[in-house]
Design a protein around this motif. Structure first.
Motif, PDB file in Angstrom:
ATOM      1  N   SER A  38       0.944  -1.258  -0.075  1.00 46.04           N
ATOM      2  CA  SER A  38      -0.087   0.064  -0.179  1.00 46.04           C
ATOM      3  C   SER A  38       0.938   1.049   0.082  1.00 46.04           C
ATOM      4  O   SER A  38       1.595   1.547   0.937  1.00 46.04           O
ATOM      5  N   GLY A  39       0.741   2.052  -1.064  1.00 45.20           N
ATOM      6  CA  GLY A  39       1.448   3.481  -0.961  1.00 45.20           C
ATOM      7  C   GLY A  39       0.623   4.213   0.030  1.00 45.20           C
ATOM      8  O   GLY A  39      -0.624   4.344   0.231  1.00 45.20           O
ATOM      9  N   ASP A  40       1.489   4.721   0.981  1.00 45.58           N
ATOM     10  CA  ASP A  40       0.918   5.526   2.077  1.00 45.58           C
ATOM     11  C   ASP A  40       0.582   6.758   1.995  1.00 45.58           C
ATOM     12  O   ASP A  40       0.120   7.543   3.094  1.00 45.58           O
ATOM     13  N   VAL A  41       0.540   7.334   0.583  1.00 49.71           N
ATOM     14  CA  VAL A  41      -0.170   8.762   0.382  1.00 49.71           C
ATOM     15  C   VAL A  41      -1.099   8.843  -0.722  1.00 49.71           C
ATOM     16  O   VAL A  41      -1.582   9.809  -1.248  1.00 49.71           O
ATOM     17  N   ASP A  42      -1.783   7.523  -0.759  1.00 48.46           N
ATOM     18  CA  ASP A  42      -3.001   7.244  -1.721  1.00 48.46           C
ATOM     19  C   ASP A  42      -3.982   7.696  -0.961  1.00 48.46           C
ATOM     20  O   ASP A  42      -4.348   7.177   0.227  1.00 48.46           O
ATOM     21  N   GLY A  43      -5.134   8.509  -1.489  1.00 49.04           N
ATOM     22  CA  GLY A  43      -6.089   9.169  -0.730  1.00 49.04           C
ATOM     23  C   GLY A  43      -7.413   8.423  -1.005  1.00 49.04           C
ATOM     24  O   GLY A  43      -8.599   8.955  -0.509  1.00 49.04           O
ATOM     25  N   ILE A  44      -7.265   7.554  -1.715  1.00 50.04           N
ATOM     26  CA  ILE A  44      -8.736   6.881  -2.408  1.00 50.04           C
ATOM     27  C   ILE A  44      -8.843   5.383  -1.792  1.00 50.04           C
ATOM     28  O   ILE A  44     -10.042   5.218  -1.364  1.00 50.04           O
ATOM     29  N   LEU A  45      -7.739   4.832  -1.775  1.00 50.91           N
ATOM     30  CA  LEU A  45      -7.574   3.339  -0.904  1.00 50.91           C
ATOM     31  C   LEU A  45      -6.513   3.319  -0.041  1.00 50.91           C
ATOM     32  O   LEU A  45      -5.562   2.931  -0.285  1.00 50.91           O
ATOM     33  N   PRO A  46      -6.659   4.364   1.000  1.00 55.54           N
ATOM     34  CA  PRO A  46      -5.551   4.627   1.898  1.00 55.54           C
ATOM     35  C   PRO A  46      -5.029   3.156   2.732  1.00 55.54           C
ATOM     36  O   PRO A  46      -5.554   2.503   3.028  1.00 55.54           O
ATOM     37  N   ALA A  65       4.514   6.785  -1.715  1.00 55.02           N
ATOM     38  CA  ALA A  65       3.773   6.166  -2.897  1.00 55.02           C
ATOM     39  C   ALA A  65       2.556   6.643  -2.868  1.00 55.02           C
ATOM     40  O   ALA A  65       1.814   6.235  -1.845  1.00 55.02           O
ATOM     41  N   GLY A  66       1.817   6.739  -4.056  1.00 58.28           N
ATOM     42  CA  GLY A  66       0.322   7.092  -4.264  1.00 58.28           C
ATOM     43  C   GLY A  66      -0.140   5.414  -4.441  1.00 58.28           C
ATOM     44  O   GLY A  66       0.093   4.670  -4.448  1.00 58.28           O
ATOM     45  N   HIS A  67      -1.520   5.997  -5.165  1.00 57.42           N
ATOM     46  CA  HIS A  67      -1.997   4.797  -5.632  1.00 57.42           C
ATOM     47  C   HIS A  67      -1.390   3.848  -6.622  1.00 57.42           C
ATOM     48  O   HIS A  67      -1.515   2.502  -6.713  1.00 57.42           O
ATOM     49  N   MET A  68      -0.752   4.325  -7.545  1.00 58.74           N
ATOM     50  CA  MET A  68       0.131   3.603  -8.585  1.00 58.74           C
ATOM     51  C   MET A  68       1.570   3.497  -8.021  1.00 58.74           C
ATOM     52  O   MET A  68       2.513   4.035  -8.398  1.00 58.74           O
TER      53      MET A  68
END
Lengths: 159, 325
Positions: free
Chosen positions: A80-88, A135-138
Motif C-alpha cells: 500500500s502506497g501510504d499517500v494514496d487518498g482513495i484506498l488509503p 507512494a500514491g495509488h500507482m
C-alpha cells in the motif's frame, strides 16, 4: 522540475501521453491490435462501455482471502502506497489485521537499497503486508525503486 | 502461433534487443466471440527460470496496458510528446516475465462480438481470465511450469483474489494437466477489498492528514452507515420508497457532510495527495472509473469535485484571457 531525463519524477499527466501513444496507427499495428482507426472508437485507458455489477463492486473480498489462506498453498503480498487518498493504507491495515492471522514478524521499517526507509512491513502466517513510503495509488509508477525492491524481496522469498 | 504475436520493434523506441515481447488476442469464449488482448514481456534476466506474472489494473474498466505496461512497471514510459518512449529504470521484467491483460472484454482492445457481454461482474471476469491463462499456456507452453503470480492494484483487489480462487478451484477439479496452472502467489497494491473498511479508512486518512475538519470527519463517521450501505451509498436514489423516519435524516446528513468534505479537500490529486494534479485535465481516469462503479462515495464525490473545480478554473482562466485580449 519534471524532465524527460528523470523518469523517476511523477508526471501527473502521464495518462494523456499514454493515450496519445496508444492511438497512433503505427503503435496499434506494431502491437497487432484491432486498429481503432478502422473500428469506430479510440483506445482509452478506462472505458465506460463495461457495465460492471454494482453488487460485485460492493462485495467484500475477505471471504475470498479466507478461502485462499485456508488452501495453504499461496504466498500473498498486500502492499500500500501510504499517500494514496482513495484506498488509503489505513483501511488496508485494518482489513489485513482483521483477518486474524498469527503474526510471524512484528511491524517494522524496511529499507530500500539506498538505505532509506522504504516503508513498513508486518509478516503474518500466509500473508505479508507492506506499506511503501511516499507512494500514491500507482505504487510502481510513483516509487519505482522501492516497489522493485519489495517485488524482488517477495519473489526471492527474502524477509 | 506465438511467433505471429511477436513484436520486434516499438514505434518511438526502435528494435527490441534485450528481451522478447509478444502481443495479440486469446479467445476466451468462442461461441460469444470474446477475446482478450495481452502484451507479454519476457524476463530479460532468465525467462526460463524466472516467474511469470500477470498484472491487472482496476477500474473496473481500465486497461492494464495504459497503467501497468505503459506507466508503471513495463519496460517503457512515454515521453511528453506522446510519440516516443524512454526506458523505465525499474521494469518488472528484470525479475519476471510479465503479462499485461486488458480485462474484461471491451476494455482497451479486448472485444466481444456479443454486445450483452458488456454487462459483467467478478465471476465472469475471473472465469475469462483463467480461460485466458490456459489459452496463453497453449500458445506459450514453455512457461507452463514456471511459477505463476497474479498481481494488480485498485479494483484488481477484486480481480486478483477472485482469479486466484478460480484457479485453485480449477486445479482441484482439473481433468488433465492442460487445465491446471502453477499458481504460486498473489500481490495486490492499494486494493479495493471491503468497501465498509476501505471507506472508513479514507475518511480517517483525510482527517489524519489535516485535509478535512473535525466536524466533517465526525459528521461522516456518525451519519454514514458504512456497514449496511457499503461504500457510503448516499442520496435520495438509494432510499427505499418507504424511507423510514430514522434512516432518511442520517442519509441526508451523510450526504451533506460528504459535500462539506469535498469543499474542504479542494481539487487534490486523490491518487497521491502530495503530488500535483494534471492541469487542466485533473481527472485520473482510473479513479473516475472506480468512482462510476462505486457511486457517490466520499472519495468518489471528491474526485468529481476536483474535476469540476479544475474545469471551472480552466474556464475562468480562459474567460480572463479573453477579457485581457
Amino acid at each position: 522540475s519534471l524532465t524527460d531525463e528523470d523518469p523517476s519524477k511523477y508526471d501527473p499527466c502521464v495518462d494523456n501521453e499514454v493515450e496519445t501513444y496508444m492511438n497512433l496507427p503505427e503503435v496499434q499495428k506494431a502491437l497487432h491490435a484491432n486498429q481503432t482507426v478502422i473500428l469506430p472508437w479510440r483506445w482509452t485507458d478506462c472505458t465506460e462501455k463495461v457495465q460492471y455489477s454494482r453488487s460485485d463492486v460492493l462485495a467484500s473480498m475477505l471471504p475470498v482471502y479466507e478461502e485462499l489462506l485456508a488452501s495453504g498453498s499461496l504466498r500473498i503480498l498486500v502492499f500500500s502506497g501510504d499517500v494514496d487518498g482513495i484506498l488509503p493504507v489505513v483501511g488496508t491495515r485494518r482489513w489485513v489485521s482483521g483477518l486474524g492471522l498469527p503474526i510471524k514478524s512484528a511491524w517494522r521499517p524496511w529499507l530500500s537499497p539506498t538505505r532509506q526507509v522504504g516503508g513498513h512491513v508486518i509478516e503474518y502466517e500466509g500473508l505479508i503486508f507492506a506499506s511503501v513510503r511516499n507512494a500514491g495509488h500507482m505504487v510502481p509508477y510513483v516509487q519505482p525503486e522501492r516497489m522493485f525492491h519489495l517485488l524482488t524481496s517477495f519473489l526471492n522469498e527474502e524477509s | 502461433a506465438a511467433l505471429q504475436d511477436q513484436v520486434t520493434s516499438m514505434p518511438g523506441w526502435g528494435p527490441l534487443k534485450s528481451f522478447k515481447m509478444f502481443s495479440g488476442y486469446i479467445t476466451v469464449d468462442a461461441a460469444a466471440g470474446r477475446a482478450l488482448f495481452y502484451v507479454f514481456v519476457e524476463s530479460e534476466s532468465d525467462p526460463v527460470a524466472d516467474p511469470l506474472m500477470l498484472w491487472l489494473n482496476g477500474g473496473p474498466g481500465c486497461s492494464s496496458l495504459g497503467g501497468g505496461f505503459m506507466s508503471e512497471l513495463g519496460p517503457f514510459l512515454p515521453n511528453k510528446d506522446g510519440h516516443t518512449l524512454k526506458a523505465n529504470p525499474y521494469p518488472w521484467n528484470k525479475k519476471a516475465s510479465v503479462l499485461f491483460l486488458e480485462s474484461p472484454a471491451f476494455v482497451g482492445w479486448s472485444y466481444s462480438n456479443t454486445s450483452s457481454d458488456a454487462i459483467v461482474g467478478d465471476a465472469r471476469t475471473a472465469k475469462d481470465s483463467r480461460a485466458f491463462l490456459l489459452g496463453f499456456m497453449e500458445r506459450f507452453p514453455q512457461f507452463k511450469s514456471n511459477d505463476l503470480y497474479l498481481s494488480g492494484e485498485s479494483y484488481a483487489g477484486h480481480y486478483v483474489p477472485n482469479l486466484a480462487r478460480e484457479i485453485v478451484r480449477g486445479n482441484r477439479g482439473a481433468r488433465s494437466p492442460r487445465e491446471t496452472l502453477n499458481l504460486k502467489g498473489i500481490l495486490v497494491g492499494n486494493p479495493l477489498t471491503d468497501t465498509a473498511v476501505d471507506n472508513m479508512g479514507a475518511v480517517d486518512f483525510w482527517w489524519h492528514h489535516a485535509m478535512i475538519s473535525d466536524e466533517t470527519a465526525e459528521g461522516i463517521r456518525s451519519n454514514c452507515d458504512f456497514n449496511n450501505i457499503g461504500p457510503l451509498l448516499i442520496g435520495e436514489d438509494v432510499l427505499p420508497t418507504t424511507a423510514d423516519a430514522l434512516t432518511k435524516p442520517r442519509v441526508i446528513a451523510c450526504d451533506e457532510f460528504c459535500d462539506r468534505a469535498m469543499s474542504e479537500l479542494g481539487p487534490i490529486n486523490i491518487y497521491d495527495i502530495y503530488a500535483d494534479v494534471c492541469i487542466p485535465k485533473a481527472a485520473q481516469s482510473e479513479a473516475l472509473a472506480l468512482t462510476r462503479a462505486l457511486g457517490p462515495t466520499p472519495a468518489g464525490l471528491m474526485i468529481r469535485a476536483a474535476v469540476q473545480l479544475s474545469s471551472r478554473e480552466k474556464q475562468e482562466s480562459s474567460n480572463s484571457a479573453d477579457s485581457s485580449s
